[in-house]
Design a protein around this motif. Structure first.
Motif, mmCIF file in Angstrom:
data_model
loop_
_atom_site.group_PDB
_atom_site.id
_atom_site.type_symbol
_atom_site.label_atom_id
_atom_site.label_comp_id
_atom_site.label_asym_id
_atom_site.label_seq_id
_atom_site.Cartn_x
_atom_site.Cartn_y
_atom_site.Cartn_z
ATOM 1 N N UNK A 129 0.635 -1.251 -0.030
ATOM 2 C CA UNK A 129 0.031 0.136 0.024
ATOM 3 C C UNK A 129 0.893 1.360 0.150
ATOM 4 N N UNK A 130 2.180 1.197 -0.462
ATOM 5 C CA UNK A 130 3.141 2.404 -0.557
ATOM 6 C C UNK A 130 3.284 3.208 0.655
ATOM 7 N N UNK A 131 3.488 2.435 1.901
ATOM 8 C CA UNK A 131 3.742 3.230 2.866
ATOM 9 C C UNK A 131 5.247 3.341 3.042
ATOM 10 N N UNK A 132 5.731 4.234 3.615
ATOM 11 C CA UNK A 132 7.079 4.299 3.830
ATOM 12 C C UNK A 132 7.580 5.074 5.084
ATOM 13 N N UNK A 133 8.946 5.329 5.515
ATOM 14 C CA UNK A 133 9.446 5.622 6.436
ATOM 15 C C UNK A 133 9.591 4.635 7.459
ATOM 16 N N UNK A 134 10.028 4.882 8.935
ATOM 17 C CA UNK A 134 10.140 4.038 10.102
ATOM 18 C C UNK A 134 8.783 3.277 10.419
ATOM 19 N N UNK A 135 8.960 2.116 10.729
ATOM 20 C CA UNK A 135 7.801 1.303 11.096
ATOM 21 C C UNK A 135 7.699 1.787 12.618
ATOM 22 N N UNK A 136 6.181 2.406 12.699
ATOM 23 C CA UNK A 136 6.021 2.672 14.233
ATOM 24 C C UNK A 136 6.365 1.664 15.363
ATOM 25 N N UNK A 137 7.142 1.918 16.406
ATOM 26 C CA UNK A 137 7.114 1.149 17.354
ATOM 27 C C UNK A 137 6.057 0.722 18.245
ATOM 28 N N UNK A 138 4.840 1.656 17.940
ATOM 29 C CA UNK A 138 3.660 1.685 18.705
ATOM 30 C C UNK A 138 2.878 0.264 18.139
ATOM 31 N N UNK A 139 3.498 -0.376 17.024
ATOM 32 C CA UNK A 139 2.728 -1.703 16.904
ATOM 33 C C UNK A 139 3.127 -2.722 17.706
ATOM 34 N N UNK A 140 4.097 -2.365 18.771
ATOM 35 C CA UNK A 140 4.493 -3.587 19.595
ATOM 36 C C UNK A 140 3.463 -3.415 20.911
ATOM 37 N N UNK A 141 2.613 -2.650 20.983
ATOM 38 C CA UNK A 141 1.288 -2.437 21.738
ATOM 39 C C UNK A 141 0.215 -3.431 21.576
ATOM 40 N N UNK A 142 0.152 -3.920 20.331
ATOM 41 C CA UNK A 142 -0.557 -5.034 19.820
ATOM 42 C C UNK A 142 -0.448 -6.304 20.434
#
Length: 667
Positions: A159-172
C-alpha cells in the motif's frame, strides 16, 4: 335524578384484555416493518470520517451511507453488541506482465489513497484490519495503529507506506498476523538487489518482543539493514509459525542459535538477502515442520562444516525454492529430493547444477511446479517425467537436455486429466515433432520450445488450446503451412515462429486475435500478400509486427493505420511493392521502429512539409524509393538513432539541417 349503571367486573376485564392485545399487536407490526439498527452511532461516525479521509477515483466507498454501518461493504460487526470487529478494504492486486495499459489504469483507480483518519481509534473492538494493495502515496504508517488493543489481524502490505515502522505496533499484544511487506515492480535476478532504502525501514525490532501471540510475520522489502537484533528477537517469538523476510538487507544469520521458535516454523522465507557468511547454517535442516523454504538468491555456496542433515530430514516440505544457491550442487542434497513425497513446488534455477536430476523426481507424484532453468544439466529427459500428471509448470530452459519432445508430450496427453499450463524448454537439444494430440493439453497457457531442433508441421489441434497466452517456437526447423485454426487462440498475446522453414500464406484467421501484442514471423518462407485481416483493426492491441525476411509480395494495406498501438513495423527483405502515402501512417502515433528496406515500396507523400504523427528511433528504408529530393519529414524525427536511406533514388544533396539535427545518428 341521575342514575348510575353499574357495569359488571367482566366488562372491565374484557376492556383491559383488548387494550393489552392491541398494544402487543401494534408492537409486533412496528417490529415487522422496521429493521433494527445494529451499528453503534459513534463507530458509524468514525467510519464516515475514515471514508472522508480516504480518496478513491472509482468511488469504492460510495455505498458507505445510511444508519446501519454494519451492512456496509467491507465492515463486519458483532451480531450482538454491534461493535465493528473487522474492516476489509483490500484493493485490487496488480500482477506484472498480465495486464495491459487500460487494465493497469483501472486497477489504480480502484485503489484507496489519502490518509487514515484518527477517528478510527473509536473502533475500540476492532480485531481485523486489511488495507492492503492500496496506495497511500508514500505516507507513514500511523502510530495510532498501535492503539487497537484487541487487534488480531493487521495487513498493510503493498500500500506504498514509507518511513520508519512505528514502534507502537508493539502494543498490539493480541496480534496473530502482521503483514507489512511491500510489492516491488521488478527484481533483478542477476545481481543482489539493493535494500529498500526509500520504503519502510526499522532500526530495531525490539518492539516485536511483546507480540508473543504472533503466528505470521511478513516484513518483506522492509529495510532491516541496521536491525542487528532481528534474529534473537524473532527467535523468541514462541508462537511464530511463518516468517517472511524477503529482500530486507539482512546480512547476519547465526550458525549456532540457541533453542527458540525457529524449530516450530512451518514457513521460512529469507530470499534476496546477502548474508556475510556464504555458508548455509546446518540448523536449517532440523526444521522438520517446514512446509515452505525460500532462499532465492541468498548466494550460499556451501553449508557449515559438520552439517549432517539434508532434505531427507524435512519430510513436510511442499515448497522448496533455492534459486541462485550453489550448495545444492552436492549429490548429498540432490539425492535427498526423492524422499520429499509431499513436495508441490521445486525451484533449483541458477544453481550451476550439471548432475542429472530429473530421474530423482519420479516419485514426487504430487509435484506441480518444477523450475530447473539456467543450469548446465546434461541429461536425456526420462520417460518417468511425464508420469507426473499433477504438474502444471515445467521450466527446463537454458540447459543441455536432450530427448524427443514428441514422446514427452504424447505421454502427458495420456494423463487422465492433464494439468500442464506452462511448458518451457527454451535453448536445449530436443528433437522430434509437435504431436497431433497437442490440443489435448487444454490447460496450456504458455509454450516455449524455441532454440531446439524440432521438425515437422504445427498440428491443427493447436487451435484447441483456448487458454494459450504465449506461443514461442522460434529457431527450430518447423515446416509446412500454418493451420487456419490459429485464429481460435483468442487469448494469445505473443506468437513467435521466426527462424523456421514455414511456407504458404499467412492465414486470414490471425486477424481475429484482438489481444495479440506481438506477431513475429520473420525468417521463414511465407509468400503471398499481407492479409487485410491483420490491418483492418482486428489486431487492435498489436505493439510489434515482424514479417521480415520472407517472400511476401503485394502492397502494404492502407488500413495499417488502424494499428494505433503499433511501435514496431518490421517488413524488410520481402518483395513488397506499391505506394506508401500519409494515410498509411495517420494513426501510428506510437511507431518507433520502421523497417521496410529491401522492398520496392515508393514513398509518395503529397502533402508539402508533412510532419508524421510518430517519433522514430530507427528508420530502415534502403532500396525503397524516397527521392528524388531528400525527404524533409525526417527533420521532425528528433529521436532518430539509426537511419538507412541507401539506394532510395535520392539525387539531392544532404541538407545542412541533417547534420545539426542528427549529430550522432548511425547511418
Amino acid at each position: 335524578m341521575k342514575t348510575h349503571t353499574i357495569l359488571p367486573v367482566s366488562f372491565f376485564s374484557s376492556c383491559l384484555w383488548f387494550l393489552l392485545v392491541s398494544s402487543l399487536c401494534n408492537f409486533c407490526f412496528c417490529d415487522l416493518n422496521s429493521d433494527p439498527v445494529l451499528c453503534i452511532p459513534t463507530e458509524r461516525l468514525a467510519l464516515i470520517d475514515l471514508k472522508i479521509s480516504l480518496t478513491n477515483h472509482a468511488y469504492r466507498l460510495s455505498s458507505w451511507a445510511g444508519k446501519d454501518c454494519c451492512s456496509w461493504p467491507g465492515v463486519v460487526c458483532d451480531n450482538i453488541t454491534g461493535h465493528v470487529h473487522e474492516i476489509h478494504l483490500r484493493g485490487p492486486e496488480l500482477i506484472n506482465g498480465l495486464y495491459g495499459t487500460n487494465e493497469i489504469e483501472e486497477t489504480r483507480k480502484q485503489r484507496l489513497g489519502g490518509t487514515i483518519s484518527p477517528s478510527v481509534i473509536k473502533l475500540s473492538q476492532l480485531r481485523y484490519l486489511d488495507l492492503s494493495c492500496n496506495d497511500f502515496g508514500n505516507g507513514s504508517i500511523p502510530a495510532l495503529t498501535g492503539s487497537f488493543q484487541n487487534l488480531i489481524h493487521l495487513n498493510l502490505s503493498c500500500s506504498h507506506f514509507r518511513a520508519e515502522v512505528p514502534h507502537q505496533l508493539g502494543n498490539l499484544s493480541t496480534l496473530r498476523v502482521l503483514d507489512l511487506h511491500d510489492c516491488p515492480n521488478y527484481i533483478d535476478a542477476y545481481v543482489v538487489p539493493p535494500t529498500n532504502l526509500e520504503g519502510l525501514h526499522s532500526k530495531s525490532l525490539v518492539w516485536l518482543k511483546n507480540l508473543q501471540g504472533l503466528q505470521y510475520l511478513d516484513m518483506g522489502f522492509t529495510d532491516l539493514t541496521n536491525a542487528s537484533d532481528w534474529f534473537p528477537v524473532v527467535n523468541n517469538l514462541t508462537s511464530l509459525q511463518e516468517l517472511h523476510f524477503s529482500l530486507c538487507g539482512l546480512n547476519r544469520l547465526l550458525s549456532n542459535p540457541t533453542t527458540g521458535s525457529f524449530t516450530s516454523l512451518i514457513a521460512l522465507d529469507l530470499s534476496y538477502n546477502y548474508f556475510d557468511s556464504m555458508m548455509l547454517p546446518g540448523w536449517i535442516f532440523i526444521l522438520r515442520n517446514l512446509t515452505l523454504l525460500d532462499l532465492t538468491y541468498c548466494w550460499f555456496r556451501g553449508v557449515t562444516p559438520g552439517t549432517h542433515g539434508g532434505f531427507h530430514n524435512m519430510p513436510s516440505l511442499r515448497t522448496l525454492i533455492l534459486s541462485g544457491n550453489a550448495f545444492v550442487l552436492s549429490s548429498f542434497f540432490l539425492n535427498g529430493l526423492s524422499s520429499l513425497s509431499n513436495l508441490r513446488r521445486l525451484d533449483f534455477s541458477y544453481c550451476d547444477i550439471s548432475s542429472p536430476i530429473l530421474g530423482k523426481l519420479q516419485n514426487l507424484s504430487l509435484i506441480e511446479h518444477v523450475d530447473l532453468s539456467e543450469n548446465w544439466m546434461v541429461e536425456e529427459i526420462p520417460k518417468s517425467l511425464s508420469n507426473l500428471c499433477n504438474i502444471t509448470t515445467l521450466i527446463l530452459s537454458f540447459n543441455e537436455f536432450s530427448g524427443n519432445v514428441s514422446e514427452l508430450l504424447e505421454r502427458f496427453c495420456d494423463c487422465e486429466s492433464p494439468k500442464l499450463e506452462i511448458l518451457d524448454f527454451y535453448k536445449n537439444h530436443l528433437i522430434g515433432q509437435l504431436p497431433e494430440r497437442l490440443g489435448n493439453l487444454k490447460n496450456l497457457i504458455s509454450i516455449d520450445l524455441s532454440f531446439n531442433q524440432l521438425t515437422g508441421a504445427i498440428p491443427e489441434s493447436i487451435g484447441q488450446l483456448s487458454k494459450l497466452y504465449s506461443l514461442q517456437l522460434q529457431n527450430n526447423s518447423l515446416t509446412g503451412i500454418l493451420p487456419e485454426r490459429l485464429g481460435n487462440l483468442k487469448n494469445l498475446s505473443l506468437i513467435d515462429l521466426s527462424y523456421n522453414q514455414l511456407t504458404g500464406t499467412i492465414p486470414d484467421s490471425i486477424g481475429s486475435l484482438s489481444l495479440l501484442w506481438a506477431l513475429w514471423f520473420s525468417n521463414n518462407r511465407f509468400s503471398g500478400s499481407i492479409p487485410n485481416t491483420i490491418t483492418i483493426g482486428g489486431l487492435s492491441s498489436l505493439n510489434s509486427l515482424d514479417l521480415s525476411n520472407n517472400k511476401l509480395n503485394g502492397s502494404l494495406p492502407e488500413s495499417i493505420e488502424r494499428l494505433s498501438n503499433l511501435q514496431e513495423l518490421i517488413l524488410d527483405h520481402n518483395s513488397l511493392t506499391g505506394i506508401l502515402m500519409e494515410n498509411h501512417f495517420v494513426n501510428l502515433k506510437s511507431l518507433k521502429y520502421l523497417w521496410v528496406g529491401d522492398n520496392k515500396l515508393v514513398f509518395k507523400l503529397n502533402v508539402n512539409n508533412w510532419i508524421p504523427p510518430f517519433k522514430l528511433v530507427q528508420l530502415s528504408a534502403g532500396s525503397c524509393s524516397l527521392g528524388p529530393q531528400f525527404p524533409s519529414w525526417i527533420q521532425s524525427q528528433t529521436n532518430l538513432e539509426w537511419l538507412d536511406v541507401s539506394n532510395t533514388n535520392i539525387s539531392d544533396t544532404i541538407p545542412n539541417w541533417f547534420w545539426t539535427t542528427f549529430p550522432s545518428v548511425v547511418t
